[in-house]
Enzyme design. Structure first.
Site, PDB file in Angstrom:
ATOM      1  N   LYS A 157       0.844  -1.193   0.000  1.00 15.36           N
ATOM      2  CA  LYS A 157       0.000   0.000   0.000  1.00 15.36           C
ATOM      3  C   LYS A 157       0.881   1.246   0.000  1.00 15.36           C
ATOM      4  O   LYS A 157       1.483   1.604   1.011  1.00 15.36           O
ATOM      5  CB  LYS A 157      -0.918   0.051   1.232  1.00 15.36           C
ATOM      6  CG  LYS A 157      -2.018   1.085   1.030  1.00 15.36           C
ATOM      7  CD  LYS A 157      -2.617   1.619   2.307  1.00 15.36           C
ATOM      8  CE  LYS A 157      -1.845   2.723   2.939  1.00 15.36           C
ATOM      9  NZ  LYS A 157      -1.692   3.946   2.121  1.00 15.36           N
ATOM     10  N   GLU A 232      10.372   1.601  10.059  1.00 20.10           N
ATOM     11  CA  GLU A 232      11.351   2.653   9.744  1.00 20.10           C
ATOM     12  C   GLU A 232      10.623   3.977   9.931  1.00 20.10           C
ATOM     13  O   GLU A 232       9.741   4.312   9.137  1.00 20.10           O
ATOM     14  CB  GLU A 232      11.831   2.519   8.289  1.00 20.10           C
ATOM     15  CG  GLU A 232      12.606   1.253   8.001  1.00 20.10           C
ATOM     16  CD  GLU A 232      13.975   1.231   8.673  1.00 20.10           C
ATOM     17  OE1 GLU A 232      14.427   2.279   9.165  1.00 20.10           O
ATOM     18  OE2 GLU A 232      14.568   0.152   8.708  1.00 20.10           O
ATOM     19  N   CYS A 266      13.727  11.326   6.110  1.00 20.28           N
ATOM     20  CA  CYS A 266      13.842  10.838   7.486  1.00 20.28           C
ATOM     21  C   CYS A 266      15.275  10.963   7.995  1.00 20.28           C
ATOM     22  O   CYS A 266      15.499  11.053   9.186  1.00 20.28           O
ATOM     23  CB  CYS A 266      13.377   9.391   7.558  1.00 20.28           C
ATOM     24  SG  CYS A 266      14.257   8.340   6.408  1.00 20.28           S
ATOM     25  N   GLU A 358      10.447  16.410  14.545  1.00 20.28           N
ATOM     26  CA  GLU A 358      10.743  16.239  13.123  1.00 20.28           C
ATOM     27  C   GLU A 358       9.853  17.206  12.339  1.00 20.28           C
ATOM     28  O   GLU A 358       8.634  17.010  12.257  1.00 20.28           O
ATOM     29  CB  GLU A 358      10.452  14.797  12.715  1.00 20.28           C
ATOM     30  CG  GLU A 358      10.832  14.522  11.284  1.00 20.28           C
ATOM     31  CD  GLU A 358      10.475  13.105  10.842  1.00 20.28           C
ATOM     32  OE1 GLU A 358       9.345  12.662  11.096  1.00 20.28           O
ATOM     33  OE2 GLU A 358      11.340  12.453  10.234  1.00 20.28           O
TER      34      GLU A 358
HETATM   35  P1  NAD Z   1       2.569   8.535   7.634  1.00 22.82           P
HETATM   36  O1  NAD Z   1       2.980   7.746   8.815  1.00 22.82           O
HETATM   37  O2  NAD Z   1       1.486   9.532   7.798  1.00 22.82           O
HETATM   38  O3  NAD Z   1       2.073   7.578   6.446  1.00 22.82           O
HETATM   39  C1  NAD Z   1       2.900   6.534   5.977  1.00 22.82           C
HETATM   40  C2  NAD Z   1       2.022   5.460   5.348  1.00 22.82           C
HETATM   41  O4  NAD Z   1       1.198   4.901   6.362  1.00 22.82           O
HETATM   42  C3  NAD Z   1       1.071   5.970   4.255  1.00 22.82           C
HETATM   43  O5  NAD Z   1       0.970   4.984   3.246  1.00 22.82           O
HETATM   44  C4  NAD Z   1      -0.252   6.098   5.003  1.00 22.82           C
HETATM   45  O6  NAD Z   1      -1.388   5.957   4.156  1.00 22.82           O
HETATM   46  C5  NAD Z   1      -0.159   4.918   5.958  1.00 22.82           C
HETATM   47  N1  NAD Z   1      -0.991   5.033   7.153  1.00 22.82           N
HETATM   48  C6  NAD Z   1      -1.419   6.153   7.777  1.00 22.82           C
HETATM   49  N2  NAD Z   1      -2.171   5.843   8.846  1.00 22.82           N
HETATM   50  C7  NAD Z   1      -2.218   4.490   8.899  1.00 22.82           C
HETATM   51  C8  NAD Z   1      -2.855   3.559   9.779  1.00 22.82           C
HETATM   52  N3  NAD Z   1      -3.572   3.966  10.815  1.00 22.82           N
HETATM   53  N4  NAD Z   1      -2.681   2.240   9.538  1.00 22.82           N
HETATM   54  C9  NAD Z   1      -1.950   1.800   8.504  1.00 22.82           C
HETATM   55  N5  NAD Z   1      -1.340   2.649   7.624  1.00 22.82           N
HETATM   56  C10 NAD Z   1      -1.469   3.968   7.835  1.00 22.82           C
HETATM   57  O7  NAD Z   1       3.904   9.187   7.080  1.00 22.82           O
HETATM   58  P2  NAD Z   1       4.086  10.180   5.873  1.00 22.82           P
HETATM   59  O8  NAD Z   1       3.595  11.522   6.286  1.00 22.82           O
HETATM   60  O9  NAD Z   1       3.527   9.557   4.629  1.00 22.82           O
HETATM   61  O10 NAD Z   1       5.688  10.176   5.728  1.00 22.82           O
HETATM   62  C11 NAD Z   1       6.514  10.957   6.510  1.00 22.82           C
HETATM   63  C12 NAD Z   1       7.094  10.184   7.657  1.00 22.82           C
HETATM   64  O11 NAD Z   1       7.775   9.017   7.193  1.00 22.82           O
HETATM   65  C13 NAD Z   1       8.133  10.973   8.415  1.00 22.82           C
HETATM   66  O12 NAD Z   1       7.939  10.830   9.792  1.00 22.82           O
HETATM   67  C14 NAD Z   1       9.450  10.322   8.004  1.00 22.82           C
HETATM   68  O13 NAD Z   1      10.495  10.465   8.921  1.00 22.82           O
HETATM   69  C15 NAD Z   1       9.042   8.914   7.841  1.00 22.82           C
HETATM   70  N6  NAD Z   1      10.021   8.210   7.002  1.00 22.82           N
HETATM   71  C16 NAD Z   1      10.876   7.305   7.596  1.00 22.82           C
HETATM   72  C17 NAD Z   1      11.851   6.673   6.831  1.00 22.82           C
HETATM   73  C18 NAD Z   1      12.814   5.679   7.435  1.00 22.82           C
HETATM   74  O14 NAD Z   1      13.380   4.893   6.688  1.00 22.82           O
HETATM   75  N7  NAD Z   1      13.027   5.681   8.749  1.00 22.82           N
HETATM   76  C19 NAD Z   1      11.941   6.943   5.465  1.00 22.82           C
HETATM   77  C20 NAD Z   1      11.061   7.863   4.907  1.00 22.82           C
HETATM   78  C21 NAD Z   1      10.088   8.482   5.692  1.00 22.82           C
END
Ligand code: NAD
Length: 455
Positions: A157, A232, A266, A358
């Site tokens: 997804k 992650e 990130c 962040e």
């Molecule tokens: P997010 O957590 O809002 O969403 C990430 C994914 O999770 C999306 O596909 C979203 O639809 C899904 N999601 C949201 N709520 C959910 C739920 N309740 N159950 C299941 N899935 C759900 O993050 P974002 O805003 O898309 O991305 C930014 C974040 O990602 C930042 O915090 C960044 O640091 C992190 N990130 C981490 C890494 C790493 O490797 N550590 C890499 C890239 C981004």
């Protein structure tokens, strides 16, 4: 408003509609998981060499479609085209790297009394993968490739904001000969499609990249069935510059380490810790370099920074700067698009919200320090522990500090953290488990131990 049952995908640089795709619901997740479950037996029994060849062909097809994929990602995320090309190369590399894995999933033979003991690395079954919008296809490939290589089937997804390249990847995987049912891509929202994937009883593991808040929610939901999870999550990484370093080199490299991908990274080194005796020299060079960064049309070859992903993200970043007078604010296009100029705040108190949370936008905080011990204490003083850099000419100090930092992925005299063949992941609230390299492969398997009596 998108028509019901449809996801409207925007182009952040113009706010125009780029595509409309069917929105996957929880019921669609059930159908995909059941298809992936039905395909699991067939895929795990494909001979390792044939599995390798299919993965390699996916990598080849990504390479031969690289320009189209890069343009699509560039427009959908708003990332500079040159960066998007580099990311598609990483995607192809990831499939080629894990194409070598099916024939190297080695077990052990262990000396025991009364017989022979051997171990096998078995696939888990159906793996659910959930990824964010900042590096959509690389973050998907880092999970899809090792999961398939280990003999699992996959339901992916992508983020509702950036599903387009993942949908293309599924088409390329089919063209490469991946059996029907082994890989599904569902473009849907987190609370509906995402949570159904996490709670589905036939999903053996969730591999997630995203925010720490959603990661905690997934961990909690998955614990009900002891589903395997790798997470992650967010970061607030430190870039530590000692006065004995090549300060000019560190200062010239530091802005892109914060502002790259418009700060939506990130691994962004968004806390720049500078030894006080070289602070003035460093800040002057840092600002000079920041002022040169070209912010603009993502499809322009010379662009270094694009817009933020959405109006919501732009407003969130702006909220962090309410009531603050930045030390420096660069320029960004006006009018349509979710633009935000690279911004520097110096000095920042390490306990301030700007230095603790962040921001996920182009905001650099510069924090002076006096001693090595102070630097380590400040660097470790957040709930995160993903990445970071140490700049010094003293190799003893470099390793001493690296060993003392609570962080999973560090670099010395460099700001690069990620390589396909090396482990990547976080300490503390930056996550659990490792991606890439051999570690990731193991996380998509269970160890089975078999004893044979020999009399
Ligand atoms: P997010 O957590 O809002 O969403 C990430 C994914 O999770 C999306 O596909 C979203 O639809 C899904 N999601 C949201 N709520 C959910 C739920 N309740 N159950 C299941 N899935 C759900 O993050 P974002 O805003 O898309 O991305 C930014 C974040 O990602 C930042 O915090 C960044 O640091 C992190 N990130 C981490 C890494 C790493 O490797 N550590 C890499 C890239 C981004």
């Amino acid at each position: 408003m998108a028509p019901p049952g449809t996801l409207r995908v925007l182009e952040p640089a113009t706010e125009a509609v780029l595509a409309e795709v069917p929105e996957a619901t929880a019921a669609d997740v059930d159908i995909a998981v059941s298809s992936a479950k039905a395909a699991a037996g067939a895929w795990r029994s494909v001979a390792p060499t044939a599995r390798s060849q299919i993965l390699a062909r996916i990598g080849d097809l990504v390479t031969s479609h690289l320009e189209d994929l890069a343009r699509l990602e560039s427009r959908n995320v708003g990332k500079p085209i040159a960066d998007a090309r580099g990311e598609m190369e990483v995607v192809a590399h990831t499939f080629h790297y894990y194409a070598g894995a099916p024939e190297r999933l080695l077990g052990q033979s262990i000396p025991v009394a009364g017989g022979i003991d051997v171990t096998f690395r078995e696939p888990l079954g159906v793996v659910g993968i959930i990824v964010p919008w900042n590096f959509p296809l690389p973050l998907a490939a880092w999970k899809v490739a090792p999961a398939l290589a280990a003999g699992n089937t996959v339901v992916l997804k992508p983020s509702e904001l950036t599903p387009l390249t993942a949908l293309e990847l599924r088409r390329l995987a089919e063209e490469a000969g991946l059996p029907a049912g082994a890989f599904h891509v569902l473009a849907g929202y987190g609370p509906s499609a995402g949570e159904r994937l996490v709670t589905h009883p036939d999903v053996a593991k969730i591999a997630f990249t995203g925010s720490t808040a959603v990661g905690k929610r997934i961990h909690e939901l998955a614990s009900a069935s002891l589903k395997r999870v790798t997470l992650e999550l967010g970061g607030k990484s430190a870039n530590i510059v000692f006065a004995d370093a090549d300060v000019a080199a560190a200062a010239r490299a530091a802005p892109l380490a914060v502002f790259g991908n418009s700060g939506q990274d990130c691994c962004a080194r968004s806390r720049v810790l500078v030894e006080r005796s070289c602070l003035d020299e460093f800040v002057e060079l840092f600002i000079e370099e920041t002022s040169r960064l070209r912010v603009g049309d993502p499809l322009d070859e010379s662009t270094q920074l694009g817009p933020l992903i959405s109006a919501k993200q732009r407003d969130r970043v702006a909220g962090y700067l309410d009531g603050i007078t930045p030390t420096f604010r660069s320029t960004a296009p006006q009018g349509h698009g979710f633009w935000f100029p690279p911004t520097v705040v110096c000095p920042t108190d390490p306990t301030d919200r700007l230095a603790q949370e962040e921001i996920f936008g182009p905001v650099a905080t510069i924090i002076p320090f006096d001693t090595e011990a102070d630097a380590v204490e400040i660097a470790n003083g957040t709930r995160y522990g993903l990445s970071g850099s140490i700049w010094t000419r003293d190799i003893g100090r470099a390793f001493r500090v690296a060993r003392n930092l609570d962080s999973g992925t560090l670099s010395i005299n460099s700001n690069t953290s990620v390589r396909v063949s090396t482990p990547f992941g976080g300490f503390k609230e930056s996550g659990m488990g490792r991606e890439l390299g051999p570690d990731a492969l193991e996380s998509y398997t269970e160890v089975k131990n078999v004893f044979v009596a020999v009399t």
